[in-house]
Scaffold this active site. Structure first.
Site, PDB file in Angstrom:
ATOM      1  N   GLU A  11       0.739  -1.188  -0.061  1.00 58.71           N
ATOM      2  CA  GLU A  11       0.404  -0.078   0.155  1.00 58.71           C
ATOM      3  C   GLU A  11       0.912   1.188  -0.479  1.00 58.71           C
ATOM      4  O   GLU A  11       0.747   2.190  -0.443  1.00 58.71           O
ATOM      5  CB  GLU A  11      -1.476   0.080   1.585  1.00 58.71           C
ATOM      6  CG  GLU A  11      -2.336  -1.007   1.232  1.00 58.71           C
ATOM      7  CD  GLU A  11      -2.910  -1.146   2.513  1.00 58.71           C
ATOM      8  OE1 GLU A  11      -3.673  -1.373   1.499  1.00 58.71           O
ATOM      9  OE2 GLU A  11      -2.972  -1.299   3.633  1.00 58.71           O
ATOM     10  N   GLY A  77     -12.979  -4.069   1.876  1.00 59.28           N
ATOM     11  CA  GLY A  77     -13.287  -4.962   1.595  1.00 59.28           C
ATOM     12  C   GLY A  77     -15.248  -4.446   1.296  1.00 59.28           C
ATOM     13  O   GLY A  77     -15.133  -3.389   2.105  1.00 59.28           O
ATOM     14  N   VAL A 170     -12.951  -9.975   6.427  1.00 61.19           N
ATOM     15  CA  VAL A 170     -14.282 -10.404   6.286  1.00 61.19           C
ATOM     16  C   VAL A 170     -14.058 -10.831   5.261  1.00 61.19           C
ATOM     17  O   VAL A 170     -14.642 -10.547   3.537  1.00 61.19           O
ATOM     18  CB  VAL A 170     -15.295  -9.177   6.110  1.00 61.19           C
ATOM     19  CG1 VAL A 170     -16.444  -9.575   5.623  1.00 61.19           C
ATOM     20  CG2 VAL A 170     -15.311  -9.040   8.113  1.00 61.19           C
ATOM     21  N   MET A 191      -9.439  -3.222   8.357  1.00 68.44           N
ATOM     22  CA  MET A 191      -8.395  -3.582   9.629  1.00 68.44           C
ATOM     23  C   MET A 191      -7.497  -2.475  10.093  1.00 68.44           C
ATOM     24  O   MET A 191      -7.378  -2.715  11.957  1.00 68.44           O
ATOM     25  CB  MET A 191      -7.968  -4.580   9.755  1.00 68.44           C
ATOM     26  CG  MET A 191      -8.872  -5.710   9.046  1.00 68.44           C
ATOM     27  SD  MET A 191      -7.793  -7.472   8.590  1.00 68.44           S
ATOM     28  CE  MET A 191      -7.231  -7.789   9.768  1.00 68.44           C
ATOM     29  N   ASP A 215     -11.588  -5.846  -2.712  1.00 62.08           N
ATOM     30  CA  ASP A 215     -12.508  -6.843  -2.815  1.00 62.08           C
ATOM     31  C   ASP A 215     -14.193  -7.030  -2.240  1.00 62.08           C
ATOM     32  O   ASP A 215     -14.094  -5.902  -1.501  1.00 62.08           O
ATOM     33  CB  ASP A 215     -12.141  -7.931  -2.032  1.00 62.08           C
ATOM     34  CG  ASP A 215     -11.877  -7.753  -0.615  1.00 62.08           C
ATOM     35  OD1 ASP A 215     -10.658  -6.868  -0.630  1.00 62.08           O
ATOM     36  OD2 ASP A 215     -12.707  -7.914   0.556  1.00 62.08           O
TER      37      ASP A 215
HETATM   38  N1  SAH Z   1      -4.476 -13.230   4.694  1.00 57.50           N
HETATM   39  C1  SAH Z   1      -3.851 -11.625   4.222  1.00 57.50           C
HETATM   40  C2  SAH Z   1      -4.419 -10.753   5.578  1.00 57.50           C
HETATM   41  C3  SAH Z   1      -5.670  -9.845   4.633  1.00 57.50           C
HETATM   42  S1  SAH Z   1      -5.592  -8.700   6.360  1.00 57.50           S
HETATM   43  C4  SAH Z   1      -2.899 -11.948   4.092  1.00 57.50           C
HETATM   44  O1  SAH Z   1      -1.990 -12.913   3.316  1.00 57.50           O
HETATM   45  O2  SAH Z   1      -1.623 -10.458   3.506  1.00 57.50           O
HETATM   46  C5  SAH Z   1      -6.542  -7.494   4.589  1.00 57.50           C
HETATM   47  C6  SAH Z   1      -6.284  -6.300   4.674  1.00 57.50           C
HETATM   48  O3  SAH Z   1      -6.792  -4.991   3.706  1.00 57.50           O
HETATM   49  C7  SAH Z   1      -6.153  -5.504   5.975  1.00 57.50           C
HETATM   50  O4  SAH Z   1      -4.197  -4.240   6.588  1.00 57.50           O
HETATM   51  C8  SAH Z   1      -7.384  -4.735   5.483  1.00 57.50           C
HETATM   52  O5  SAH Z   1      -8.037  -3.098   6.054  1.00 57.50           O
HETATM   53  C9  SAH Z   1      -7.360  -5.102   4.270  1.00 57.50           C
HETATM   54  N2  SAH Z   1      -9.017  -5.026   4.097  1.00 57.50           N
HETATM   55  C10 SAH Z   1      -9.251  -5.756   2.577  1.00 57.50           C
HETATM   56  N3  SAH Z   1     -10.572  -6.102   2.385  1.00 57.50           N
HETATM   57  C11 SAH Z   1     -10.904  -6.360   3.581  1.00 57.50           C
HETATM   58  C12 SAH Z   1     -11.921  -7.439   4.010  1.00 57.50           C
HETATM   59  N4  SAH Z   1     -12.806  -8.611   2.776  1.00 57.50           N
HETATM   60  N5  SAH Z   1     -11.956  -7.079   5.838  1.00 57.50           N
HETATM   61  C13 SAH Z   1     -11.655  -6.640   6.142  1.00 57.50           C
HETATM   62  N6  SAH Z   1      -9.625  -6.317   6.044  1.00 57.50           N
HETATM   63  C14 SAH Z   1     -10.074  -5.740   4.636  1.00 57.50           C
END
Ligand code: SAH
Length: 252
Positions: A11, A77, A170, A191, A215
Site C-alpha cells: 500500500e 472490502g 471479512v 482493519m 474485494d
Molecule cells: N490473509 C491476508 C490478510 C489480509 S488482511 C494476507 O495474507 O495478507 C486485509 C488487509 O486489507 C487489512 O489491512 C485490511 O485493512 C484490508 N482489507 C481488504 N479487504 C478486507 C476485508 N474483506 N475485510 C477486512 N479487511 C480487509
C-alpha cells in the site's frame, strides 16, 4: 510533518521513491521513511495489519516523529452493494465494528470517549475527494489498460462514506450482512482506519482514511484481495497520495 500510513508494504511501496532526502529509521519493529514530498516534510510507514498495529504506529508517528496530521491509504472490502473493485471510499465516520461492551455501554461505543465513531474534518474529506478525482483523471499514467481490464475497472467512483474497522478479514457473505445490519449505511470494511482515527482524535490531530475497494468482503475475497494487492493497490496509493500533496502545495 505529515504521516503517511498503509497497513501493508504494497500500500505504500511506490511512494518511497518519490520522497526526497529520504532517511530510514527503525522503531518498534516498523521502518519509517522520513523526507520531503512536494516540499512538505513527511514520514511514511506501513503499520502491519490490524487495529493494535495501526494504533501503535500512529501513536509513534505523533510522539516520536511529531506528525501534525496523518493520511492513511489502503484497501478495503465492500459492504455497500453498489461499490465495485477499484472504487474509492473516503472515510467520513470511522467505526470499530468489533467494539462491544454491551450491556455496560451501547454496542460500538468506544469506552470513556462516549462516541461510536470518529469523524473526519470537512477540510480533510474535501481534499481527499479532490485528490481521488484528480487521480482518476490521470489514471492511465498509473494503471495500464490490461490491469483495468483484468479487474473490470471501467469508470471508478469515489464516495464519501462511513468505514468500519475490526480485527477480522471479512470473507463470508453472512459476516458482511451481520456488520451491515449492526451499522447500516457503512460502505466498506477494513482493519485499521478507526484505530488510527481514535489515536488522532485523542491527540487532537486530523486524520484522513482513503480506501480502495479490493474485494467484496465475501467468498470471492480470498481470490480478489491478493490479486488486487499484488497488481494495483500500490498504483492507487501512489497516485492518490501524490495528487493529495500536489493539491495541498497548490493551496499553500
Ligand atoms: N490473509 C491476508 C490478510 C489480509 S488482511 C494476507 O495474507 O495478507 C486485509 C488487509 O486489507 C487489512 O489491512 C485490511 O485493512 C484490508 N482489507 C481488504 N479487504 C478486507 C476485508 N474483506 N475485510 C477486512 N479487511 C480487509
Amino acid at each position: 510533518m505529515i504521516g503517511i500510513m498503509g497497513a501493508m508494504p504494497e500500500e505504500i511501496r511506490h511512494l518511497i521513491p518519490h520522497i526526497q532526502q529520504v532517511s530510514r529509521k527503525e522503531s518498534g519493529m516498523r521502518e519509517y521513511f522520513q523526507g520531503i514530498l512536494h516540499d512538505t516534510p513527511v514520514v511514511l510507514v506501513f503499520s502491519r495489519m490490524g487495529k493494535v498495529a495501526a494504533a501503535t504506529t500512529a501513536t509513534n508517528l505523533i510522539l516520536e516523529f511529531g506528525v501534525e496530521e496523518i493520511i492513511f491509504t489502503g484497501v478495503a472490502g465492500a459492504l455497500h452493494p453498489e461499490l465495485r473493485i477499484g472504487d474509492v471510499v473516503v472515510g467520513q465516520h470511522l467505526y470499530q465494528h468489533d467494539m462491544d461492551a454491551s450491556p455496560i455501554m451501547p454496542r460500538f461505543e468506544i469506552p470513556l470517549l462516549e462516541r461510536q465513531y470518529f469523524e473526519t474534518p470537512r477540510l480533510q474529506t474535501d481534499r481527499a475527494m479532490a485528490a481521488v478525482r484528480r487521480f482518476f483523471e490521470k489514471m492511465d499514467a498509473y494503471i495500464s489498460e490490461a490491469e483495468k481490464t483484468q479487474f473490470n475497472i471501467q469508470a471508478p467512483a469515489v464516495v464519501l462514506g462511513d468505514i468500519a474497522s475490526g480485527d477480522v478479514f471479512v470473507s463470508a457473505h453472512a459476516h458482511k450482512e451481520a456488520i451491515s445490519e449492526g451499522l447500516p449505511g457503512v460502505q466498506c470494511v477494513e482493519m485499521e482506519g478507526a484505530a488510527v482515527a481514535q489515536v488522532c482524535y485523542e491527540f487532537e490531530i486530523p486524520c484522513t482514511v482513503i480506501r480502495t475497494i479490493s474485494d467484496a468482503a465475501n467468498e470471492s475475497s480470498e481470490v480478489d484481495f491478493p490479486r488486487f494487492i499484488e497488481t494495483i493497490a500500490s498504483n492507487y496509493s501512489e497516485g492518490i497520495v501524490l495528487e493529495w500533496f500536489r493539491q495541498r502545495k497548490d493551496l499553500i
